[in-house]
Design an enzyme around this catalytic site. Structure first.
Site, PDB file in Angstrom:
ATOM      1  CD  GLU A 121      54.389  37.666  29.757  1.00  0.00           C
ATOM      2  OE1 GLU A 121      54.140  37.039  31.069  1.00  0.00           O
ATOM      3  OE2 GLU A 121      54.226  38.803  29.756  1.00  0.00           O
ATOM      4  CG  PHE A 122      48.974  34.754  31.885  1.00  0.00           C
ATOM      5  CD1 PHE A 122      48.097  35.743  31.681  1.00  0.00           C
ATOM      6  CD2 PHE A 122      48.747  33.510  30.902  1.00  0.00           C
ATOM      7  CE1 PHE A 122      47.180  35.980  31.083  1.00  0.00           C
ATOM      8  CE2 PHE A 122      47.849  33.797  30.045  1.00  0.00           C
ATOM      9  CZ  PHE A 122      46.942  35.003  29.850  1.00  0.00           C
ATOM     10  CG  LEU A 123      55.972  34.585  32.621  1.00  0.00           C
ATOM     11  CD1 LEU A 123      57.308  34.520  31.959  1.00  0.00           C
ATOM     12  CD2 LEU A 123      55.710  32.948  33.312  1.00  0.00           C
ATOM     13  CG  PHE A 153      46.657  42.355  42.285  1.00  0.00           C
ATOM     14  CD1 PHE A 153      47.448  42.881  41.665  1.00  0.00           C
ATOM     15  CD2 PHE A 153      46.697  41.105  42.336  1.00  0.00           C
ATOM     16  CE1 PHE A 153      48.773  42.471  40.825  1.00  0.00           C
ATOM     17  CE2 PHE A 153      47.987  40.341  41.541  1.00  0.00           C
ATOM     18  CZ  PHE A 153      48.714  40.964  41.050  1.00  0.00           C
ATOM     19  N   GLY A 180      53.696  50.007  38.707  1.00  0.00           N
ATOM     20  CA  GLY A 180      54.618  50.559  37.780  1.00  0.00           C
ATOM     21  C   GLY A 180      54.949  49.213  37.128  1.00  0.00           C
ATOM     22  CB  CYS A 187      53.041  44.077  32.714  1.00  0.00           C
ATOM     23  SG  CYS A 187      54.234  43.068  31.950  1.00  0.00           S
ATOM     24  CE  LYS A 189      54.568  46.664  27.275  1.00  0.00           C
ATOM     25  NZ  LYS A 189      53.824  45.722  26.290  1.00  0.00           N
ATOM     26  CE  LYS A 204      56.488  42.285  41.465  1.00  0.00           C
ATOM     27  NZ  LYS A 204      55.670  41.041  40.744  1.00  0.00           N
ATOM     28  NE  ARG A 246      60.862  47.409  31.798  1.00  0.00           N
ATOM     29  CZ  ARG A 246      60.794  46.129  30.974  1.00  0.00           C
ATOM     30  NH1 ARG A 246      60.673  46.013  29.797  1.00  0.00           N
ATOM     31  NH2 ARG A 246      60.948  45.251  31.600  1.00  0.00           N
TER      32      ARG A 246
END
Length: 442
Positions: free
Chosen positions: A154-156, A255, A263, A266, A269, A326, A333
């Protein structure tokens, strides 16, 4: 189409809701009975714009159902999505026990062909482990059945997940099976109308693509934060630099916003897991290690600026605007706000905090404590505070009434972790204003 999704967390719920919304019959499987009961009422256990409404409408239409029964889930659909969590282990690796538990359940209960689709973010080689787990169960049962294991990362983006799913940039599918490829093409056809976004590759390349994408974005953030810290030392303005380099189409503007660190569930981790995967095969991922180190240090930058201004923070009260990692999510997390609050408490300071949606999550993490007030508004958070720290760039914080804010604060001090405000304006208004990488005179 009949689709089964194991896991009703962030990825699983968004995937389920979006597939159901185009007419599929979706069954979600989760071991948490309380969560299943909540979902059956059309309530979402997570905050994501538009998700609750989409879930409710599809529950009412009968296109999405929920169960705790793995056997029911395996029987339901040819498509078996694995979308369970892969939390970081102590050594930084992704913990695969939930993924492999689902694979074992599929092997225990399947009666005919299944496409087993890994949607969870998993290390390279996981598909082989999933296949081995299913094979072992089939062998134990004494049956031979065809199945394919597909990687479909996934790219959510949290806060824009539904739009990302419905109008994807790309749909990555890792498989060497013609049958599985055709099945995935049919499944994603409703989201693939404008032009073909399906990118088919081998499984291991697909697994690495997800980690590589997040690691690349994290690298851009840490690199920009390092430049921001250098700009402060050199007397430059990183915001001017950002515009100067972003205008180059090879770099672009995405970005490259400096701030107080990344944070979420994704980037931290996945960078750790990729570093560990590299170490497991004898490769020293030096750039990725630096990305992580720079980010961990950057999360302390607001605390350092406050300490530099006041000297001692003992007995001070600091207002925080923004708690989630965000905007448009309640996810805390690895959030920079947590690092800041915990450092302030360790110094004997108190916190007055406000976030549009993450207050409940904050209370769940920290409970009721005398040195934390969760305010009902940005103004209430600022009232009587010795300084204001902007941590998350929610829209509601972008254009405050600075005259009113100055009267609310005990001292006119703003530490801006997202470079939202104009330094020259705030200086003229009588504020002590500290941003990220903005040492140049205005």
């Amino acid at each position: 189409m009949n689709i089964t999704i194991f896991g009703s967390g962030y990825v699983g719920l968004v995937t389920a809701a979006c597939f159901a919304d185009v007419g599929n019959d979706v069954l979600c499987v989760d071991v948490d009975a309380a969560k299943i009961a909540m979902l059956e009422r059309g309530e979402s256990p997570i905050y994501e714009p538009g998700l609750t409404e989409m879930l409710k409408s599809n529950v009412e239409a009968g296109r999405i159902r929920f169960t705790t029964s793995a056997a029911e889930g395996v029987a339901h659909g040819i498509y078996q999505f694995i979308a369970v969590g892969t939390p970081p282990a102590e050594d930084g690796s992704a913990d695969m026990k939930y993924v492999l538990a689902v694979a074992k359940s599929i092997g225990e209960h399947m009666q005919d062909y299944r496409v087993v689709i890994s949607k969870s973010t998993v290390p390279v080689g996981t598909a082989d482990s999933v296949r081995a787990s299913i094979d072992a169960e089939l062998k134990r049962r004494g049956v031979t059945l065809d199945f394919d294991v597909v990687s479909n990362p996934e790219f959510l983006k949290e806060g824009a997940a539904i739009a990302d799913f419905i109008k994807p940039d790309r749909i990555v599918v890792g498989t060497s099976s013609k049958r599985a490829t055709e099945a995935m093409q049919a499944l994603y056809a409703p989201f693939n109308r404008n032009h073909d976004k399906l990118i088919v590759m081998d499984v291991r390349s697909s697994e690495l693509t997800k980690y590589a994408a997040n690691a690349m974005l994290a690298t851009k953030i840490s690199f920009m934060n390092e430049l921001a810290n250098l700009a402060e030392k050199l007397g430059a303005d990183i915001e001017r630099v950002r515009v100067g380099i972003g205008s180059d189409p090879r770099i672009g503007y995405q970005f490259i916003y400096p701030g107080c660190g990344y944070g979420g569930s994704c980037f931290p981790k996945d960078v750790k897991a990729l570093v560990k995967s590299a170490a497991d095969v004898g490769f020293d991922a030096r750039v990725l290690k630096s990305v992580e180190d720079v980010n961990n240090e950057q999360k302390h930058t607001l605390h350092k600026k406050l300490k530099s201004h006041f000297g001692s923070l003992s007995g001070k009260t600091i207002a925080l605007w923004g708690l989630a990692f965000k905007p448009r999510t309640d996810d805390m997390r690895e959030a920079p706000a947590r690092v800041l609050m915990e450092a302030l408490w360790a110094d004997g300071a108190k916190v007055r905090a406000y976030d549009p949606v993450a207050m409940h999550e904050t209370r769940k993490i920290y409970g009721d404590r005398a040195d934390l007030l969760l305010a009902k508004s940005p103004e209430e958070a600022a009232e009587g505070a010795d300084a204001l720290a902007l941590v998350t760039e929610w829209r509601v914080f972008q254009s405050p009434n600075f005259s009113r804010l100055k009267t609310l604060l005990k001292s006119p001090v703003i530490v801006d972790g997202r470079n939202q405000y104009d330094p020259a304006y705030l200086k003229q208004a009588g504020f002590d204003y500290y941003a990220i990488g903005r040492a140049a005179k205005h």
